[in-house]
Enzyme design. Structure first.
Site, PDB file in Angstrom:
ATOM      1  N   LYS A 283      80.523  58.565  38.658  1.00  0.00           N
ATOM      2  CA  LYS A 283      81.974  58.791  38.610  1.00  0.00           C
ATOM      3  C   LYS A 283      82.437  59.514  39.870  1.00  0.00           C
ATOM      4  O   LYS A 283      81.663  60.243  40.481  1.00  0.00           O
ATOM      5  CB  LYS A 283      82.308  59.698  37.407  1.00  0.00           C
ATOM      6  CG  LYS A 283      82.245  59.018  36.055  1.00  0.00           C
ATOM      7  CD  LYS A 283      82.624  60.011  34.961  1.00  0.00           C
ATOM      8  CE  LYS A 283      82.582  59.381  33.585  1.00  0.00           C
ATOM      9  NZ  LYS A 283      83.547  58.312  33.367  1.00  0.00           N
ATOM     10  N   ARG A 357      79.367  52.875  24.389  1.00  0.00           N
ATOM     11  CA  ARG A 357      79.189  51.700  23.516  1.00  0.00           C
ATOM     12  C   ARG A 357      77.709  51.385  23.321  1.00  0.00           C
ATOM     13  O   ARG A 357      77.325  50.822  22.298  1.00  0.00           O
ATOM     14  CB  ARG A 357      79.960  50.508  24.100  1.00  0.00           C
ATOM     15  CG  ARG A 357      79.493  50.060  25.463  1.00  0.00           C
ATOM     16  CD  ARG A 357      80.533  49.241  26.203  1.00  0.00           C
ATOM     17  NE  ARG A 357      81.676  50.047  26.640  1.00  0.00           N
ATOM     18  CZ  ARG A 357      82.757  49.567  27.230  1.00  0.00           C
ATOM     19  NH1 ARG A 357      82.853  48.285  27.493  1.00  0.00           N
ATOM     20  NH2 ARG A 357      83.740  50.368  27.585  1.00  0.00           N
TER      21      ARG A 357
HETATM   22  N1  BES Z   1      83.287  58.929  28.810  1.00  0.00           N
HETATM   23  C1  BES Z   1      83.988  57.895  29.458  1.00  0.00           C
HETATM   24  C2  BES Z   1      85.408  57.721  28.935  1.00  0.00           C
HETATM   25  C3  BES Z   1      86.360  58.846  29.215  1.00  0.00           C
HETATM   26  C4  BES Z   1      87.101  58.867  30.374  1.00  0.00           C
HETATM   27  C5  BES Z   1      86.540  59.848  28.298  1.00  0.00           C
HETATM   28  C6  BES Z   1      87.993  59.885  30.608  1.00  0.00           C
HETATM   29  C7  BES Z   1      87.439  60.880  28.527  1.00  0.00           C
HETATM   30  C8  BES Z   1      88.174  60.875  29.689  1.00  0.00           C
HETATM   31  C9  BES Z   1      83.276  56.566  29.267  1.00  0.00           C
HETATM   32  O1  BES Z   1      81.916  56.617  29.116  1.00  0.00           O
HETATM   33  C10 BES Z   1      83.542  55.752  30.506  1.00  0.00           C
HETATM   34  O2  BES Z   1      83.191  56.199  31.547  1.00  0.00           O
HETATM   35  N2  BES Z   1      84.180  54.619  30.314  1.00  0.00           N
HETATM   36  C11 BES Z   1      84.522  53.768  31.401  1.00  0.00           C
HETATM   37  C12 BES Z   1      84.286  52.343  30.957  1.00  0.00           C
HETATM   38  C13 BES Z   1      84.323  51.340  32.071  1.00  0.00           C
HETATM   39  C14 BES Z   1      83.221  51.570  33.066  1.00  0.00           C
HETATM   40  C15 BES Z   1      84.208  49.967  31.465  1.00  0.00           C
HETATM   41  C16 BES Z   1      85.972  53.988  31.760  1.00  0.00           C
HETATM   42  O3  BES Z   1      86.787  54.242  30.865  1.00  0.00           O
HETATM   43  O4  BES Z   1      86.301  53.967  32.936  1.00  0.00           O
HETATM   44 ZN    ZN Z   2      80.915  56.697  31.005  1.00  0.00          ZN
END
Ligand code: BES
Ligand code: ZN
Ligand code: ZN
Length: 505
Positions: A283, A357
């Site tokens: 990230k 997921r």
């Molecule tokens: N934990 C994150 C989702 C999240 C983002 C929670 C911001 C709280 C605040 C999740 O694991 C994630 O990173 N999801 C990605 C999915 C994508 C790569 C398909 C996302 O939401 O960007």
């Molecule tokens: Zn994630």
């Protein structure tokens, strides 16, 4: 007020006499927005009303400090027009009154129940007081154990609900019990979620939850990586592969004392990613610190499970939590890797940051071994959830429209909004892989929240009732509601999911 002193300070007593340094009266306006008073209304309050200092409008309050010895301070709270009243108004008013009580250093709060019952009737008074004190207690939460100088504990020593009518005893006692349990369980969820990930590891959470489970007679089983491997939970294990922390699955089983025929088995499932760096698909650093909250789904189900258990749920509850840490590292899962699952389906990892997921797919599959009548999972699954719904409602999905309605009913009762999104099978077309049975992400940014849900649906067996709540948009920083902390975990949906687990039929 300090959370750990909860029970000592949360001494909501039932008494017959008004005795305390501060007397609290709660008012509804009539349809003309006037405040009806009578001869029993203390003259100080009548003066406040006459002078227009206090109008009783929703979420208002006034504090008058006693100017001479042996006289009580006066605190009045307004809930607005009675016919427009909702528990949420009372909840928010209660939170604001807590702030006043803390600022004014009130030590003994004495609440005039009789006057409220007279003005609103027993039923409305009970609902109103319940919500009011829910908000009051929820607003008292702090998380400052890592500050070398902590905020001093408040001065509040007791809250006394004063009623002269013995017939009120029953509902007042219930209200006190429910308020304490609600606050305690929401605080537990907030504490777990706020824990930084250098302390809040999968092992820490498993041990902490096991200790609490023992206290409340809930069975707790912890599976380590070896046991997960035996269960073919390779997809779950792939998320923690880059971390030095051992992944853990925690299973809580609550069995009601009386086995009523109508009782159902409800399974609650939660995502417990103790830190989500994104893994190899790392990230950006902006707000990455918030990813210590990526186990809020699990923390929420822990709070809901103990809340339902402590309030004597007639339903059996089986709660499964998947704890792991998503880190890059030599053993970390890489984009393009193909992983087998407990269900026997294969998954091509396109993005290691779409890891929630993966955790839930295997844990949901394991949950079905318990033959539950219904499964409800929750997770901080997608950032897209905030894009879709903002901060006011989390996303609900279900493969059963009656089940979705039942969950929406629960959320209406607790006034924690949910909004249903579609789960049409056509959405799965976007996740078809060239090499495996499916991909974990399509990486084109469209319909992210729905895609997370449709991915997990692939692991739900035919006929199994299932619902999913993506609470990524509401897990933390919900300070726009006065009973939530400005920063950090909100504890939202603990009340809703407990209500659902207890009352599902
Ligand atoms: N934990 C994150 C989702 C999240 C983002 C929670 C911001 C709280 C605040 C999740 O694991 C994630 O990173 N999801 C990605 C999915 C994508 C790569 C398909 C996302 O939401 O960007
Ligand atoms: Zn994630
Ligand atoms: Zn995540």
């Amino acid at each position: 007020m300090k959370n750990e002193m909860l029970h000592k300070l949360f001494a909501l007593n039932h008494s017959k006499t008004m005795d305390g340094d501060t007397l609290l009266s709660i008012f509804f306006q009539n349809d003309k927005k006037e405040l009806p008073t009578n001869s029993q209304t203390p003259t100080e309050i009548q003066d406040l009303i006459k002078n227009g200092v206090f109008t009783g409008s929703a979420k208002s309050s006034s504090f008058i400090r006693a100017s001479y010895i042996d006289k009580n301070n006066i605190l009045v709270a307004g809930l607005g027009v009675k016919s427009d009243s909702t528990p949420e108004i009372a909840r928010q008013t209660g939170a604001m009154v807590y702030n006043k009580v803390a600022a004014e250093k009130v030590s003994e709060l004495c609440v005039d129940v009789d006057a409220l019952v007279k003005a609103a009737g027993k039923e409305l008074a009970a609902v109103t007081l319940g919500a009011f004190f829910e908000g009051f207690y929820l607003a008292s939460y702090t998380f400052d154990k890592y500050k070398s100088v902590q905020k001093p504990a408040g001065k509040l020593k007791s809250i006394t609900l004063v009623s002269s009518d013995k017939k009120n005893d029953g509902w007042i006692k219930n209200l006190i019990e429910k308020t304490l349990v609600t606050a305690d369980c929401t605080f537990l969820t907030r504490d777990l979620s706020n824990e930084p990930s250098n302390i809040g590891t999968p092992t820490y959470y498993a041990n902490t939850i096991a200790k609490i489970a023992k206290q409340y007679g809930v069975k707790c089983t912890i599976m380590g990586e070896a046991e997960c491997k035996k269960e073919n939970m390779h997809l779950f294990l792939s998320v923690g592969a880059g971390s030095t922390q051992e992944s853990k699955v925690v299973i809580l089983e609550y069995t009601p004392k009386t086995g009523a025929k109508s009782a159902k088995t409800v399974s609650l499932v939660g995502k417990g990613v103790t830190f989500d760096s994104g893994g190899i698909s790392i990230k950006p650093s902006m707000r990455m610190e918030d990813m210590k909250h990526d186990m809020t789904g699990a923390a929420t189900m822990v709070g809901s499970t103990f809340m339902a258990a402590r309030l004597g749920s007639k339903n059996k509850i089986v709660t499964l939590l998947g704890f792991c840490e998503n880190m890059p590292g030599n053993n970390a899962t890489q984009p393009g890797n193909i992983i087998n699952t407990r269900a026997g389906k294969t998954v091509e990892i396109i993005n290691t940051d779409a890891e929630g997921r993966l955790v839930l797919a295997d844990v949901l599959h394991l949950a079905q071994d318990y033959k539950p009548d219904v499964i409800l999972d929750t997770a901080t699954l997608t950032g897209a959830c905030t894009v879709a719904l903002g901060k006011l409602a989390s996303a609900l999905f279900s493969n059963d429209s009656k089940l979705a309605d039942q969950i929406l009913d629960s959320s209406e009762q607790t006034e924690e909004h949910l909004w249903e999104l579609p789960l049409w099978d056509e959405y799965f077309d976007d996740l078809k892989s060239n090499y495996a049975d499916m991909m974990n992400s399509a990486n084109d940014g469209a319909g992210g929240t729905i895609r997370g849900a449709i991915f997990m649906k692939q692991f739900i067996k035919e006929g199994q009732k299932w619902a999913h709540v993506d609470l990524a948009n509401r897990a933390y920083d919900q300070g726009y509601l006065p009973y939530n902390p400005r920063k950090g975990s909100s504890g939202v949906y603990v009340r809703t999911f407990a209500e659902f687990a207890m009352n599902y039929r």
